[in-house]
Write an enzyme that holds these catalytic residues in place. Structure first.
Site, mmCIF file in Angstrom:
data_model
loop_
_atom_site.group_PDB
_atom_site.id
_atom_site.type_symbol
_atom_site.label_atom_id
_atom_site.label_comp_id
_atom_site.label_asym_id
_atom_site.label_seq_id
_atom_site.Cartn_x
_atom_site.Cartn_y
_atom_site.Cartn_z
ATOM 1 N N LYS A 53 -6.707 -9.359 -0.622
ATOM 2 C CA LYS A 53 -5.449 -9.732 0.046
ATOM 3 C C LYS A 53 -5.674 -9.906 1.544
ATOM 4 O O LYS A 53 -5.128 -10.821 2.163
ATOM 5 C CB LYS A 53 -4.367 -8.677 -0.248
ATOM 6 C CG LYS A 53 -3.932 -8.678 -1.726
ATOM 7 C CD LYS A 53 -3.061 -7.502 -2.120
ATOM 8 C CE LYS A 53 -2.854 -7.485 -3.642
ATOM 9 N NZ LYS A 53 -2.065 -6.343 -4.126
ATOM 10 N N GLN A 97 -0.246 -0.451 -2.454
ATOM 11 C CA GLN A 97 -1.049 -0.775 -3.643
ATOM 12 C C GLN A 97 -0.849 0.291 -4.719
ATOM 13 O O GLN A 97 -0.946 1.483 -4.446
ATOM 14 C CB GLN A 97 -2.535 -0.902 -3.260
ATOM 15 C CG GLN A 97 -3.431 -1.410 -4.368
ATOM 16 C CD GLN A 97 -3.140 -2.859 -4.790
ATOM 17 O OE1 GLN A 97 -2.685 -3.671 -4.008
ATOM 18 N NE2 GLN A 97 -3.406 -3.164 -6.038
ATOM 19 N N ASP A 120 6.113 -7.605 -2.513
ATOM 20 C CA ASP A 120 5.698 -7.448 -3.914
ATOM 21 C C ASP A 120 6.877 -7.652 -4.877
ATOM 22 O O ASP A 120 6.678 -7.786 -6.085
ATOM 23 C CB ASP A 120 5.153 -6.028 -4.145
ATOM 24 C CG ASP A 120 3.634 -5.975 -4.197
ATOM 25 O OD1 ASP A 120 3.020 -6.998 -4.523
ATOM 26 O OD2 ASP A 120 3.078 -4.891 -3.926
HETATM 27 N N1 GUN Z 1 -1.433 -2.955 -8.616
HETATM 28 C C1 GUN Z 1 -1.703 -3.904 -9.535
HETATM 29 N N2 GUN Z 1 -1.074 -5.051 -9.208
HETATM 30 C C2 GUN Z 1 -0.410 -4.811 -8.069
HETATM 31 C C3 GUN Z 1 0.415 -5.624 -7.232
HETATM 32 O O1 GUN Z 1 0.689 -6.793 -7.485
HETATM 33 N N3 GUN Z 1 0.914 -5.012 -6.126
HETATM 34 C C4 GUN Z 1 0.656 -3.717 -5.827
HETATM 35 N N4 GUN Z 1 1.215 -3.205 -4.739
HETATM 36 N N5 GUN Z 1 -0.095 -2.939 -6.581
HETATM 37 C C5 GUN Z 1 -0.628 -3.496 -7.698
#
Ligand code: GUN
Length: 291
Positions: A53, A97, A120
């Site tokens: 990211k 995350q 998100d």
């Molecule tokens: N863990 C697995 N996929 C995601 C996601 O799209 N966002 C976040 N914050 N954690 C994750």
């Protein structure tokens, strides 16, 4: 033989489009959009996702901030970090995350994120707005799948769609988006899960299947009909003897299913890169809403 829904290619297109917008913003001497990520602990997959990211931010011209916390962090310390990001006018959006270490209440943490910065789309306010077909941050994976279908002109109007898995970040929101008004959308959706009996009775009738289960090679060719569209969300790390020690496997038996499908997403190079691109898109939206 199936045609490929090339998420890698489409994600590159989307990132180029975002980059163009950022170039215009910078040409006006405005600050760049800024995404922050909180990573708690040492989970290998989570570290890899967050690093990607950060890399994506660089690629599209965004600022990024990575906040790394130890897995012994307390809930209140984590809440303090969230408060700082909520109040920081330089930060347009941020993510925490997942998964979080045991002992930290995920619900409490997500609820503490300012919905306007929840890129998100995990906060109940965004989830509720999405379900009501109001403007909202859409969770990146379902948003990426809808965009991939849209860009390939794969219509879902009036189609029988089966979503396998009811997770709050993929399966459940996917089922809502596919049944929402529009195209992609306007589908008849069945959400099947661990308590569904005879899942193959549903998948065999499906025009489109989204598999978001985390079970490598789960969907086999005898479970699908000729001409089906298959979207594979699975990315399980399977150990091997190669240099990296693992490879990624999807939830679909690709070799078998591609003989019957009309369209199929590969793993890697399908849904994964689309998810990453849509987080960038949401961050740009968060930025634009403010200026
Ligand atoms: N863990 C697995 N996929 C995601 C996601 O799209 N966002 C976040 N914050 N954690 C994750």
């Amino acid at each position: 033989m199936a045609q490929i829904l090339d998420g890698l290619k489409v994600s590159k297109d989307i990132k180029s489009e975002i980059k163009l917008e950022v170039d215009k913003i910078l040409a006006q001497e405005l600050r760049a959009p800024h995404l922050a990520a909180i990573l708690v602990g040492e989970n290998g997959a989570s570290k890899a996702y967050v690093n990607s990211k950060v890399k994506d931010c660089k690629e599209v011209g965004f600022e990024s901030t990575l906040i790394r916390l130890s897995d012994t962090v307390s809930e209140s310390e984590l809440l303090d970090e969230i408060k700082l990001l909520n109040e920081n006018p330089q930060i347009d959006g941020f993510i925490v995350q997942l998964p979080l270490p045991k002992g930290i209440d995920q619900e409490l943490i997500i609820n503490a994120i300012d919905p306007k910065k929840d890129v998100d789309g995990f906060h109940p306010e965004n989830f509720g707005r999405m379900a009501l077909e109001m403007e909202a941050f859409l969770p990146a994976t379902p948003y990426g799948i809808m965009t991939l279908l849209e860009r390939y002109n794969v219509s879902t109007k009036g189609k029988n769609c089966v979503v396998i898995g009811r997770s709050r970040i993929v399966g459940r929101p996917m089922s809502i988006l596919l049944s929402s008004k529009g195209d992609p959308g306007d589908a008849t959706v069945t959400l099947v899960h661990s308590h569904t009996q005879n899942i193959e009775e549903y998948t065999r009738k499906a025009d489109l299947i989204v598999v978001a289960l985390g079970a490598p090679k789960y969907l086999k060719k005898d479970m699908v009909k000729e001409g089906v569209v298959i979207i594979d969300v699975g990315i399980t790390r399977v150990e091997d003897t190669g240099e990296r020690g693992f490879h990624l496997e999807g939830d679909v038996d690709y070799e078998g299913c591609k003989e019957k499908a009309s369209w199929i997403t590969p793993v890697p190079g399908g849904v994964g890169p689309m998810t990453r691109a849509m987080l960038m898109k949401n961050t740009l939206l968060a930025y634009k809403r403010k200026i």
